[in-house]
Design an enzyme around this catalytic site. Sequence first.
Site, short mmCIF file in Angstrom:
data_model
loop_
_atom_site.label_atom_id
_atom_site.label_comp_id
_atom_site.label_asym_id
_atom_site.label_seq_id
_atom_site.Cartn_x
_atom_site.Cartn_y
_atom_site.Cartn_z
CD GLU A 1 68.11 40.17 65.69
OE1 GLU A 1 67.13 40.31 64.85
OE2 GLU A 1 69.16 39.32 66.80
CG ASP B 1 78.81 41.92 69.74
OD1 ASP B 1 78.17 42.25 69.30
OD2 ASP B 1 80.50 41.57 69.81
CG ASN C 1 75.46 42.72 63.48
OD1 ASN C 1 75.86 43.90 64.39
ND2 ASN C 1 74.67 41.42 64.31
CG ASP D 1 63.76 41.54 66.67
OD1 ASP D 1 64.32 40.85 66.68
OD2 ASP D 1 63.85 42.36 65.47
#
Length: 906
Positions: free
Chosen positions: A818, A791, A782, A774
Site C-alpha cells: 500500500e 485493489d 482489506n 502509505d
Amino acid sequence: MNGKPQLAEQESWIEPSSESSLGLERDTQPSRSPQTAGSESFAGEGIDRLSSDRTLGQWLKPLVETISESVILKDQQGCWLMANEAALRLFQLIGVEYAGKTNQQLSQDYPLAQDILRADAESDQTAWELSNTIYHRLEFLTLSGEVRSVDIKKTPLFHSDGRRQGTITVVWDSDFTNHLRVEESSRGNPGRNKDPMETIPDLMLYLKADGTILDCKNVPEQTTAMLPNFQIGLSIYEIWPRSIATEAMKYILQALETGEVQTWEYELTVQGKCYNREARIMACAEDRVVAILRDVTERKQAEAALEYVAQAVESASDAIAISDAKGNHIYHNLAFSTLFEYGSVEELKAAGGPSILYTDPEIAREIFEAIAPGQSWIGSVEQRTRSGKIVQVLLRADAIKDPTGKIIGRIGISTNLTAQKQVEAALQQSKQKLSLHLEQTPLAVVEFNLNGEIIEWNPAAETIFGYSKAEILGRGMALLFPALQGLNAGQRWQDLLHQKGGACSIFENVRKNGQRTICEWYTTPLIDRDGETIAVASLAQDITERVRAEEAMRQQSDRERLVSRTLARIRQSLNLEEILNTAVSEVRQFLDCDRVVVYQIWPDQSGSVVMESVIPPWPSMLGQSFGEEIFPPSCYERYCNGKVKAIDDLKAANSPECLIQFLQSFGVNGKMIAPLLHENRLWGLLVAHQCNGIHHWQPFEIRGFEQLSTQLAIAIQQSTLFKQLEAANEELQRIASLDGLTQVANRRAFDECLHREWRRTIREHSMMSVILCDIDFFKLYNDTYGHQAGDTCLKQVAQAIADAVKRPADLVARYGGEEFAVILPYTNAEGAMQVAQTIRNQVKALRIPHAQSPVGYVSISLGVSVTLPRPQDPVEKLIRSADRALYKAKSLGRDRAVLEKYSPSL
C-alpha cells in the site's frame, strides 16, 4: 656464450644497426643485445624462425628495406633468406629469385656477380672460423667496367648451445666511412637511435589478454584502422564496434594459447566509408600480444577489379597476362596457355615467372621499367615457349588503373606474330613465296614505294578496305590514312623509311564506302643487299570489333560500378524518407534522365507522388495525385507481376489520350515504370521521365532500373518492419515499467528514475525531493472489505496521487503493497510539502469509506525528504530520510505530511 654473437631463443627484432659502418675495428659484441624474458616491449622473430615462417618474413622485409646500407641475412648453410634492394643492386641480382640459394649457386646462374659473390662466401667462412664479427674491404668490377670499393661487416650468429644459426652482412660505400664515424662520435643525436619500427607503415598495438591497449606505434592523425576515439588505456571494445572487438578477442586468445601468428581480416566503417583491414596477432609474453594492422582496402579493390578483367578476357584470341601492382603474376588466359604452353599460373611461377619467356633479358627489363610507373609499351618481341619454341609476338603492355588513376595492376596482351614474320621472310626470299602468302594470309598486306604509293595489295586488304587491287595501285597512302594529311606526314614517312626493324601502331583508317575502321599495323622497311631501303611493307589487321568490345566492356564496368554504388547508398538507412530520397536522386543520375519520382499507392487505391528528383526547368510533380480517369486502379494489377515498362516516345505509345495530355503538361516525352511490391501487394511505382526529347531506353538501363527497383522495394519492406519493431519495443518498454494493478510506475522504474535523476541533479547542482506515501490502516481495510475492494482502493489512491503530480519530470510509482513513492527533481522543501499536502487532500477528497479508521474514510500519511545531492553521498540516504519522515507522520497520528531534510549522518 663463449664470446660468440648470439640471437636469443625468445623473440627479438632483427635490426642490422648502422653502427656496423663505423670503422674497421673488430667488434666482438652482437649488433643488438637480446631482450630480457618477460619484457612487455614490442618483439619480433629471430633469424632461426625467419626461414620457416613465410608470413613473418614478408612482415620483416619492409624493416630491412628501410636501412640505407646493403643488408643480407643467411641461414647456417649459407643460403640467402632476405636482402634489401640496396644489397640486390650491389650484388647485381635485381629481379633474381635469390631465396634459398647459396653464393655458389647464384654465381653459376648469374655470372655477372660471381666476383663479389665469391668474395662474400670467403668472408662467411672467415667469420665462422673466428666466431666473431669481421670487417674487410672489397674491390670489384661493375657492369659498366668501373672499379668499386666497399666495406663489409660480417656477423656470425649462434644458438645458446653453440650451434650455427646464420649470418648478418652489412655493406656500405667507402666514401661514406668518414661521415659514419662522425655519426658514431655524436651519439647524443636524437635521430641516431631512432626506433626502426617507426619506419614500418602499419599501425601496431601492444595489448593485454583482456584487450586493453598498453602501447601503440605509427598512429597517423587521421587513422582509418579504428574509430576516432582511439587512445592508449582503452579497451578494444571502446575503439571498435562490438562485433569486430569480439572477433579480435578470439584471435588474441588463439595467439596466446597456440603461440602461432593469427591472421584475420575485417571491415570497418569510419566516417561513412568502408575500409578493409588485415590484422596479424602474435603472442609476445604470457598475457601480452602484438597486433599489426594493415590497410588492405586497395588490395581488395585490386583483386576484385583484376578478377573481373580476367573473366572478361578469358575468351580473347590474344594471349593476356595480368600481374598485381607489385608485379606478381596472378592470371593468364587460355590463349596465353595455348601459346606459351603453361597451363596454370602456378606452373609459370614455378618455372621462374613471366621473365623466363623473354629470350633477351634486356628487352624484358626495358618493358618492366616502362610500365612500372604507368606508361604503355608496344612492340615486337621474341619469346620462348615452355617446350623451347621461339615465337615472335606483338606485345602491348599497360597499367590497370582504378577510377582515381591509381595503379592496381599490369596487363600484357600478346598477339602471335610468328606467321607475320614468316610472311616477311618469304617476301625477302622469293617472289613466288611472297605471292603465295599474299593470297592466303588473313592479314592485309600492303607495300609502299619510296614515294608512299601503294604497289602491292592482297585479297585480305580488299576485304578490309573495300578497294580492289586495280583501284588502289598507284594511289597515295593518304587515301587510307586521312590523319597523315597534316604537316607532319612527310616527317613521319621519313622516320618510317629509316627505322630499324618493324614498328607497330594503331590507326583509324577509311574504307572505300567512307566508313571508319580501326586497324593495327605492323610496318617494316624492305632492305636490299646493299643495305638500301627499297620499299615499305605493312601488315594490317582489322581490330574495330575488338576495340569496340573493349570500350563496351569498360562502359559496362562503369555502369555496374554505378549500380553497385547506388544499391549501397539505398541500403545505408532504415529511414523510409532517406531511402526514397536517395533512390530518386541516384536513379536519375544513373539513367541521366530529367525526373524520377516515387508514386505511393494508398490502401484506398488512391495515390500521390511522395518523393521526387527533377532538374530545371521541368516542373515538380511532388504531391501530385493521378485521377482514376488518368490512372484507374485496374492499371495497378498489370504491375503486380513485377515487370518494368519502358516507353521511348509517349506520343507513339498506345496510351490513353488523357494520360498523354496530363504527362505532357509536365514536359514528359518518354518514361519507364517499375513496380514496388511489398508483401505481395503493389506498394507504389518508381517512375523515370525523359522530358528533353525522346529517350531510347537501352537494355542495360532497363536491367539496371529493374534491379534498383527490386532493391528499393526490399529497402522499403525493411524500413516498414523496422518501424513496427520500434513501436513494439516501445510498447514492451512501457508495459515493463508499469505496475499491473495501479498503472503507475513500478518499483523497477522508480529505482532507475531515482538513480538517473540523482546523477543529473549532482551535475546541475540542483535540489531533489522524494515523498513516501502509505495508506493508513490498509490491512484493516482489506480485512474489513476484502482484497478485491482493497485493489480498487489502491487504484483510486494511485490515480489521486498521479493527479496531484503535474510536471512531466516528476514520477509516481508503487513502492510496495500500500506504499507509493514520488520523485520530484528540481524541487525544494516548500515545493515538496506543497505537493505532499495536495496528494493528502486529493486522497481525502475521494471519501472512500473506512470503518476501521479514526476519521471514517481512507487517509494517507506522507514522509518528505529534500536535499542538495553531493557526489560522495549515496542516493539510498535520501530514501532512508523519507522513510524516517513517514515513520514520524504515522507516530504523530497519521493523515499528515512530515518533512525531514537530508542529513549526511543518516
